[in-house]
Design a protein around this motif. Structure first.
Motif, short mmCIF file in Angstrom:
data_model
loop_
_atom_site.label_atom_id
_atom_site.label_comp_id
_atom_site.label_asym_id
_atom_site.label_seq_id
_atom_site.Cartn_x
_atom_site.Cartn_y
_atom_site.Cartn_z
N VAL A 33 0.66 -1.15 -0.13
CA VAL A 33 -0.12 -0.05 -0.01
C VAL A 33 0.69 1.37 0.05
CG1 VAL A 33 -1.65 1.23 1.49
CG2 VAL A 33 -2.10 -0.97 0.99
N PRO A 34 1.70 1.55 0.94
CA PRO A 34 2.67 2.61 0.72
C PRO A 34 3.62 2.72 -0.11
CG PRO A 34 3.39 1.19 2.74
CD PRO A 34 2.20 0.62 2.15
N ARG A 86 1.52 4.09 -3.15
CA ARG A 86 1.32 5.22 -3.00
C ARG A 86 2.62 6.11 -3.42
NH1 ARG A 86 0.84 5.74 2.39
NH2 ARG A 86 -0.96 4.71 2.42
N SER A 87 3.58 5.76 -2.90
CA SER A 87 4.91 6.71 -3.11
C SER A 87 5.05 6.77 -4.57
CB SER A 87 5.93 6.05 -2.18
OG SER A 87 6.47 4.68 -2.84
N THR A 136 -1.33 3.78 -7.07
CA THR A 136 -2.43 3.35 -6.46
C THR A 136 -3.79 3.28 -7.19
OG1 THR A 136 -2.04 4.52 -4.40
CG2 THR A 136 -4.01 3.98 -4.61
N GLN A 144 -8.02 0.57 0.57
CA GLN A 144 -6.46 0.59 -0.05
C GLN A 144 -6.49 -0.86 -0.47
OE1 GLN A 144 -4.74 1.89 3.55
NE2 GLN A 144 -4.20 3.98 2.31
#
Length: 357
Positions: free
Chosen positions: A260-261, A264-265, A269, A291
């Motif tokens: 997930v992160p 996103r980074s 996403t 998410q």
């Protein structure tokens, strides 16, 4: 010898709504499935309601061995076994080996437990095959051995408290296959089943792969690795570099949590979706936030509780079923509000417990 089976199990219909709150005082009755013949995941199953003993007749010493306590999945099992030990009035020592590469350490820890006087042993096995000689030795001393969560191939174990990880993988695969039926357009998936050689991983991998056959899910990468966050994050990052056109990252709960992160980074996403084939608090949080798409639950806390009850029943000559597991179901954003988290997750703020007296 087993006594006549009275009042342990009663037939019931398995349904999502029937999952009972797993509070310390009243976690039962709960719907389970019983495999007959036992120890064969392909055996037919019967639906029953599980009711444990009220109390143990004496403070037996139970040893519990886990592969690790590095993620919230095993924290849930720890909560289940230790709370049930308290409820039943037995003593418990919990040991954890530190990871799926530490088979020798797990063997040594279990040997130490038995030498220290354990009356029964509950094992979440690092390897399906690697503990068989040790189990044979323990059983020769008439000490019950309960296989919990991961799966052990030895036929000498006393009982299993676990579900089919093949079915867990299949349920996630089926969920994706329904989203992408044949002819709908290819969706590329990277699959992260967990540490190579672990029985639950091999089963989950086979179940997932079979479930997506005939759909437009295209399995472009399968990467094995320990369920530590650093290992899974590296696998995900390497795969994203190799396959920039992915549609899904699917795998262990840890894989889903770290993906997930990372997505996103990288601004991915919206392009790449995430799913897991088992359940943790991080997965629950990801579901709530939109998410993570979906994850089946194997009611981890309940598996731990049932394992302890079976161990005590075996010690006391009470009736027990040899192969029991909670009914599986997929949790997704549409039914998350109905999900009873206490069947699967340790309470917020719960810290690992290694000793119950």
């Amino acid at each position: 010898m087993k006594r006549t089976l009275v009042g342990l199990l009663a037939s019931t219909a398995i349904s999502f709504a029937a999952v009972t709150a797993a509070s310390a005082a009243n976690w039962f009755p709960v719907p389970v499935q019983v495999w007959e013949p036992a120890f064969d995941m392909d055996s037919p199953r019967r639906d029953f309601t599980y009711v444990p003993l009220d109390k143990a007749s004496k403070p037996w010493e139970v040893c519990v061995s886990f592969p690790h306590m590095k993620d919230a999945y095993w924290l849930g099992v720890d909560y289940g076994v230790t709370e049930e030990a308290k409820r039943l009035g037995v003593k418990m020592q919990v040991v954890e080996a530190g990871g799926y590469t530490e088979l020798n350490k797990q063997i040594s820890q279990i040997e130490d437990c038995v030498s220290a006087g354990a009356d029964a042993v509950i094992i979440g096995a690092i390897s399906a095959e690697g503990l068989n000689n040790l189990i044979q030795e323990i059983r020769s001393k008439d000490i019950p051995v309960i296989d919990v969560i991961n799966g052990i191939s030895s036929k000498e174990i006393t009982a299993k408290s676990l579900v089919s990880f093949g079915e867990m993988g299949a349920k996630t695969g089926e969920y994706l296959a329904k989203l992408h039926p044949a002819g709908s357009g290819k969706a590329k998936v990277a699959w992260f089943p967990g540490p190579s050689g672990a029985g639950w991983v091999e089963a989950g991998n086979a179940g997932f792969a079979k479930a997506v056959e005939g759909s437009d899910i295209e399995l472009v990468e399968t990467k094995y690795g320990d369920t530590g966050k650093e290992v899974q994050a590296k696998l995900v990052e390497d795969t994203l570099e190799a396959h920039p056109d992915l549609a899904y990252v699917v795998g262990t709960a840890v894989t889903a949590e770290v993906a997930v992160p990372i997505l996103r980074s990288r601004g991915l996403t919206d392009q790449i979706k995430v799913a897991s084939y088992y359940f943790t608090p991080g997965v629950a949080q990801g579901l709530k936030r939109g998410q993570i798409l979906a994850a089946p639950t194997d009611s981890t806390v309940l598996q731990g509780r049932i394992a302890v009850d079976i161990a005590v029943r075996a010690l006391e000559g009470e009736a027990y079923e040899k192969h029991v597991g909670p009914a599986l179901y997929v949790v997704h954003q549409g039914n998350l509000g109905e999900f009873d988290a206490s069947s699967t997750l340790a309470p917020d703020g719960f810290k690992p417990v290694f000793r119950v007296d």
